[in-house]
Design an enzyme around this catalytic site. Sequence first.
Site, PDB file in Angstrom:
ATOM      1  N   ASP A   1      46.677 -19.424 -51.517  1.00  0.00           N
ATOM      2  CA  ASP A   1      46.810 -19.745 -50.097  1.00  0.00           C
ATOM      3  C   ASP A   1      48.135 -19.227 -49.541  1.00  0.00           C
ATOM      4  O   ASP A   1      49.193 -19.382 -50.158  1.00  0.00           O
ATOM      5  CB  ASP A   1      46.721 -21.261 -49.920  1.00  0.00           C
ATOM      6  CG  ASP A   1      46.858 -21.693 -48.476  1.00  0.00           C
ATOM      7  OD1 ASP A   1      45.977 -21.357 -47.679  1.00  0.00           O
ATOM      8  OD2 ASP A   1      47.865 -22.359 -48.151  1.00  0.00           O
TER       9      ASP A   1
ATOM     10  N   GLU B   1      45.624 -14.743 -49.759  1.00  0.00           N
ATOM     11  CA  GLU B   1      45.295 -15.053 -48.368  1.00  0.00           C
ATOM     12  C   GLU B   1      46.538 -14.800 -47.535  1.00  0.00           C
ATOM     13  O   GLU B   1      47.584 -15.417 -47.747  1.00  0.00           O
ATOM     14  CB  GLU B   1      44.851 -16.513 -48.217  1.00  0.00           C
ATOM     15  CG  GLU B   1      44.299 -16.830 -46.824  1.00  0.00           C
ATOM     16  CD  GLU B   1      45.280 -17.596 -45.950  1.00  0.00           C
ATOM     17  OE1 GLU B   1      45.168 -17.485 -44.700  1.00  0.00           O
ATOM     18  OE2 GLU B   1      46.149 -18.295 -46.488  1.00  0.00           O
TER      19      GLU B   1
END
Length: 588
Positions: A246, A283
């Site tokens: 993330d 990401e």
Amino acid sequence: MKRFRVWAPDASEVALHVDGHDVPATPADGGWWVAHAEAGHGTRYGWRLDGADPLPDPRSRWQPDGVHGLSAVDAPDETDFAWTDQHWRGFHLPGAVLYELHVGTFSPEGTFDGVVERLPHLVDLGVDAIELLPVAAFPGDRGWGYDGTFPHAVHDAYGGPAGLRRLVDAAHAAGIGVVLDVVHNHLGPDGNHLGAFGPYFSERHQTNWGAAVNLDGPGSGEVRRYFVEHLTGWQRDLHLDGFRLDAVHALVDDSATHLLEQLADEVAATAAHTGRSCWLIAESDRNDPRYVLPASAGGMGLDASWADEWHHALHAVLTGETDGYYEDFGTLDHLVRGLQQAWVYAGDWSEHRQRVHGRSPAGLPGHAFVVSVQNHDQIGNRATGDRIGHGTSDGRLRIGAALLLTSPFVPMLFQGEEWSASSPFRYFTDHQDAALGQAVTEGRTHEFAHFGWDPTDVPDPQDRTTFESSVLRWDEVGESGHAELLQWHRDLIALRRRHPSLTDGRWSAQEIDHDAEVGWIRIRRGDVLVVVNLGAAPVSVPVPDGFVLAGVEGRPLAAGATRNADVVALDPDGVAILNLAAEAERQS
């Protein structure tokens, strides 16, 4: 006798608190402390630093009493669980179809076992791997998981580490890999005890969540190992096949070797040792090829990166939305650029950002990009969590699926997308800290009021009904409309399987033509031709000789389209997929 270890470099005295008793720990090199005690599976334990109240273990695998409770030993014997996936060697990311799901809302049970029960649906759909939203321990029972406080522990409400083992083993038996979304760039505030143990955070760098994780300051070596061993430990012990990292841009690291490069090296070494592949997916919205370039080329060596601009370009055209960050999109030219190279902005002026954004992806393979029509962020970060199908025609949903599943990139579906699920996916939390819960509720309302939404339309994240409304409704899968869209997705994935030109990743070899004024796009990828009409009027699009409508088990892959002479006639929102006649005969 079990050996326990903890890193607490600033403590003068450490004791292991186990089964209600304290066992003095012995200092070891590098700020580590070691203690030994009799402890079996499920035994509660924690660490007492300088006489203070016991804290849970930062490297805990299991927090059955919540993030503020003591940790539990996770050491099942073979009578509790035995792996059956000895012959599993992983899945192949190039050519794969991913399926993102949230464990708590994927099934009515909201558990890993609930996912296991529905694996046959995913096998029938044809996906290669599921990508789980974060399952690290977080406060309360329900949430997205991005406020986790124990990266090494598995959320107990989902089934804890035992449930995750059962899911991974069952998925592998079904031929499906398991990728896990992990958060290393910050930890949630509720239940975050890391700062008491050592310099896990540093004021030298700031992120959207406050002080950054300490990756390059004093004591950072052990902090880095903490996150490296999270991945390699779950890779080795829980048999995970990959990790989605993330917000990697928030991993602020001025070291000569960035943490991401270290992660890539050590995960690869562990994969070589276990004999199972393991993929790392970044990401980030920076459109920076360095994340996926090899270290030898100045990159960080990750395998792929989410490419949200592919989504933005398609979403803006399908829905007509051009507010917020969608103001940088909305034309057919934007969409074509996304279809061509995943990133729309590759060193171009961005009106939304008021600056030049991105770099060229030239030279990267198609499997370096993960693309989607929908994902948890792009649905859940809308005020009401509405899906694209809530305001778009079935024809446009078919167009989106066709462009996604014939893409030269790695396509990813979001849970329920394949049948246009009616349930939204909303942002929900279960903070036990009342003040924090209230702050989240108010912050959510203010955020969307700023964008012109009516605050009364924004669901309260802390309200249980916000979570319950997001649970998939499996009884609608066979209903009219839903069933046909599900079959469309199944057929597209089957088509993708049998055409190497769709999975070879050679995005620069595509031939894309379009008429921005009329609204049609024609894409040739080897022996496959995709034609769509996003305009308001019927069109006839020329197609090369030798192409016929593609089909799966007698079902043509076309909607609102007919093949006539040397053209394909398309109604508004019509779509047709064709392949070479010789290929069609070979497959029939």
